[in-house]
Design a protein around this motif. Structure first.
Motif, PDB file in Angstrom:
ATOM      1  N   ARG A 125      76.566  41.167  11.874  1.00 12.97           N
ATOM      2  CA  ARG A 125      75.841  39.891  11.841  1.00 12.97           C
ATOM      3  C   ARG A 125      74.444  40.062  12.439  1.00 12.97           C
ATOM      4  O   ARG A 125      73.459  39.504  11.938  1.00 12.97           O
ATOM      5  CB  ARG A 125      76.594  38.825  12.633  1.00 12.97           C
ATOM      6  CG  ARG A 125      77.931  38.376  12.097  1.00 12.97           C
ATOM      7  CD  ARG A 125      77.852  37.758  10.720  1.00 12.97           C
ATOM      8  NE  ARG A 125      78.770  36.661  10.490  1.00 12.97           N
ATOM      9  CZ  ARG A 125      80.092  36.777  10.343  1.00 12.97           C
ATOM     10  NH1 ARG A 125      80.677  37.938  10.468  1.00 12.97           N
ATOM     11  NH2 ARG A 125      80.829  35.704  10.083  1.00 12.97           N
TER      12      ARG A 125
ATOM     13  N   GLU B 101      72.254  41.860   9.935  1.00 17.32           N
ATOM     14  CA  GLU B 101      71.851  40.960   8.851  1.00 17.32           C
ATOM     15  C   GLU B 101      70.760  39.999   9.291  1.00 17.32           C
ATOM     16  O   GLU B 101      69.802  39.748   8.542  1.00 17.32           O
ATOM     17  CB  GLU B 101      73.067  40.196   8.343  1.00 17.32           C
ATOM     18  CG  GLU B 101      74.052  41.072   7.581  1.00 17.32           C
ATOM     19  CD  GLU B 101      75.414  40.427   7.400  1.00 17.32           C
ATOM     20  OE1 GLU B 101      76.255  41.025   6.699  1.00 17.32           O
ATOM     21  OE2 GLU B 101      75.643  39.328   7.973  1.00 17.32           O
ATOM     22  N   ARG B 102      70.896  39.469  10.505  1.00 15.59           N
ATOM     23  CA  ARG B 102      69.879  38.524  10.986  1.00 15.59           C
ATOM     24  C   ARG B 102      68.537  39.233  11.189  1.00 15.59           C
ATOM     25  O   ARG B 102      67.485  38.639  10.935  1.00 15.59           O
ATOM     26  CB  ARG B 102      70.340  37.863  12.294  1.00 15.59           C
ATOM     27  CG  ARG B 102      71.554  36.993  12.206  1.00 15.59           C
ATOM     28  CD  ARG B 102      71.363  35.749  11.370  1.00 15.59           C
ATOM     29  NE  ARG B 102      71.484  35.997   9.939  1.00 15.59           N
ATOM     30  CZ  ARG B 102      72.646  36.205   9.315  1.00 15.59           C
ATOM     31  NH1 ARG B 102      73.794  36.223   9.978  1.00 15.59           N
ATOM     32  NH2 ARG B 102      72.675  36.407   8.025  1.00 15.59           N
TER      33      ARG B 102
ATOM     34  N   ASP C  23      67.074  39.594   7.826  1.00 12.17           N
ATOM     35  CA  ASP C  23      66.559  38.292   7.396  1.00 12.17           C
ATOM     36  C   ASP C  23      65.181  38.026   7.986  1.00 12.17           C
ATOM     37  O   ASP C  23      64.352  37.333   7.377  1.00 12.17           O
ATOM     38  CB  ASP C  23      67.517  37.171   7.831  1.00 12.17           C
ATOM     39  CG  ASP C  23      68.809  37.162   7.051  1.00 12.17           C
ATOM     40  OD1 ASP C  23      68.887  37.828   5.989  1.00 12.17           O
ATOM     41  OD2 ASP C  23      69.764  36.500   7.505  1.00 12.17           O
TER      42      ASP C  23
ATOM     43  N   PRO D 267      75.677  46.935   6.705  1.00 12.26           N
ATOM     44  CA  PRO D 267      75.315  45.800   5.855  1.00 12.26           C
ATOM     45  C   PRO D 267      74.311  46.217   4.788  1.00 12.26           C
ATOM     46  O   PRO D 267      73.488  47.120   5.001  1.00 12.26           O
ATOM     47  CB  PRO D 267      74.705  44.809   6.843  1.00 12.26           C
ATOM     48  CG  PRO D 267      75.310  45.146   8.159  1.00 12.26           C
ATOM     49  CD  PRO D 267      75.472  46.637   8.144  1.00 12.26           C
ATOM     50  N   TYR D 268      74.390  45.548   3.655  1.00 17.02           N
ATOM     51  CA  TYR D 268      73.504  45.880   2.532  1.00 17.02           C
ATOM     52  C   TYR D 268      72.048  45.805   2.980  1.00 17.02           C
ATOM     53  O   TYR D 268      71.612  44.817   3.569  1.00 17.02           O
ATOM     54  CB  TYR D 268      73.733  44.908   1.375  1.00 17.02           C
ATOM     55  CG  TYR D 268      72.834  45.169   0.195  1.00 17.02           C
ATOM     56  CD1 TYR D 268      73.092  46.220  -0.682  1.00 17.02           C
ATOM     57  CD2 TYR D 268      71.696  44.384  -0.014  1.00 17.02           C
ATOM     58  CE1 TYR D 268      72.263  46.473  -1.756  1.00 17.02           C
ATOM     59  CE2 TYR D 268      70.856  44.637  -1.086  1.00 17.02           C
ATOM     60  CZ  TYR D 268      71.142  45.677  -1.953  1.00 17.02           C
ATOM     61  OH  TYR D 268      70.306  45.933  -3.013  1.00 17.02           O
TER      62      TYR D 268
END
Length: 335
Positions: free
Chosen positions: A16, A19-20, A23, A39-40
């Motif tokens: 997570r 990912e953040r 982002d 993660p991708y």
């Protein structure tokens, strides 16, 4: 572009955070043992932190941010020693379990920490986290954030603690559900995505210091009532006295044959930590109902009657309710 190195990054919380950060436009590298994909969009460097050269492949460049969540002090000591010259800032995810005592409600980040573990000591989670924090402070003075979450919840939680309750109320439907008769019990949770966002925000600001990343302290009974409402449960809620549950071999907090989130008496400071600093720093705390709805959706997808890491099986629960009623020990059923 911000370059971020996450030690881990393929597990529940670590992914997570990765990912953040992506982002937010960062380039993310995850250093992990392998076996799970990063993660991708993140780069995976496979390394075992038990090895002497675990960090050799990531010491050839400067990192704007380093993130570590390990609960092994030896891993953290080795990481900060190896990466201090190439990392501008570190965010270490510790735990409110790092505190020495749970006897004072609303205690803040200045509370005494557990004695730091020494190399060779038997493993103790609180002392390992304390020693890891000390290593971070020593290596990254004035450029390190220490985040101390409480109970982390949300879809995918591998401990199955929080999800037990919306799942069980949904599984029971119009049947009875066993709860602890614990009017003084408290619960303090943080959604994993709120925590990940806070870790990224603090790292992006190069925050220095410690902060309790915890939700508001709520009565256990109120949390269970919200879980029941979200699940649409219409059966009886059967309250069992704590002493009766203990005699029946029902455990506190987590694990098999437990009633998750329930705690023994004598811990008035547990699940009542101050989150004033977290809120002051802009940390988000989404409504509990939103998290419960997300968790229930995930529990339905994974199977309400699946084997769990924490809680009672439905068969165990029904047998306990029958025994409780036969003993005449049940409190008034609530609907």
């Amino acid at each position: 572009m911000t370059d971020v190195l996450i030690l881990g990054g393929t597990g529940w919380l670590g992914a997570r955070i990765a990912e953040r950060w992506m982002d937010a436009g960062a380039a993310v590298t995850c250093l992990a043992r392998g076996g799970r994909d990063a993660p991708y969009g993140a780069r995976l460097v496979v390394a075992d932190r038990e090895d002497d050269g675990a960090y050799d492949a990531v010491r050839d460049r400067q990192w704007d941010e380093l993130v570590d969540i390990s609960s092994r002090a030896d891993h953290v000591r080795a990481a900060v020693a190896a990466l201090r010259p190439v990392a501008r800032h570190i965010t270490y995810v510790s735990s409110v379990s790092v505190y020495a005592a749970n006897d004072i409600p609303d205690a803040d980040e200045s509370a005494e920490l557990a004695a730091a573990a020494e190399p060779g000591d038997p493993y103790d989670y609180a002392r390992e986290k304390s020693a890891a924090e000390a290593a971070v402070r020593g290596a990254f003075a004035h450029r390190g954030a220490i985040v101390r979450p409480g109970l982390i919840v949300a879809p995918g939680d591998p401990t199955d603690r929080f999800g037990y309750w919306p799942s069980r109320f949904a599984l029971a439907a119009d049947g009875p559900v066993l709860v602890p008769d614990d009017p003084d019990g408290r619960v303090q949770v943080i959604d994993v995505d709120d925590l990940a966002a806070a870790v990224v925000a603090l790292g992006g600001e190069w925050f220095t210091g410690a902060v309790n990343a915890v939700g508001d302290s709520l009565p256990l009974a109120a949390v269970l009532a919200q879980a029941r409402a979200v699940a649409g449960h219409t059966g009886d809620v059967v309250a069992a006295p704590p002493e009766w549950l203990e005699v029946q071999g029902v455990s506190y907090w987590a694990g098999p044959r437990s009633l998750p989130l329930w705690l023994p008496d004598g811990l008035p400071g547990f699940a009542t930590r101050s989150n004033a600093a977290y809120r002051l720093l802009g940390g988000r705390l989404r409504p509990l109902r939103e998290t419960l709805q997300r968790v229930l959706e995930d529990e339905r997808a994974r199977g309400l009657d699946r084997p769990r890491e924490s809680g009672l099986t439905r068969e165990e629960e029904l047998a306990l309710i029958a025994a409780l009623r036969a003993d005449g020990a049940a409190g008034p059923a609530r609907r």
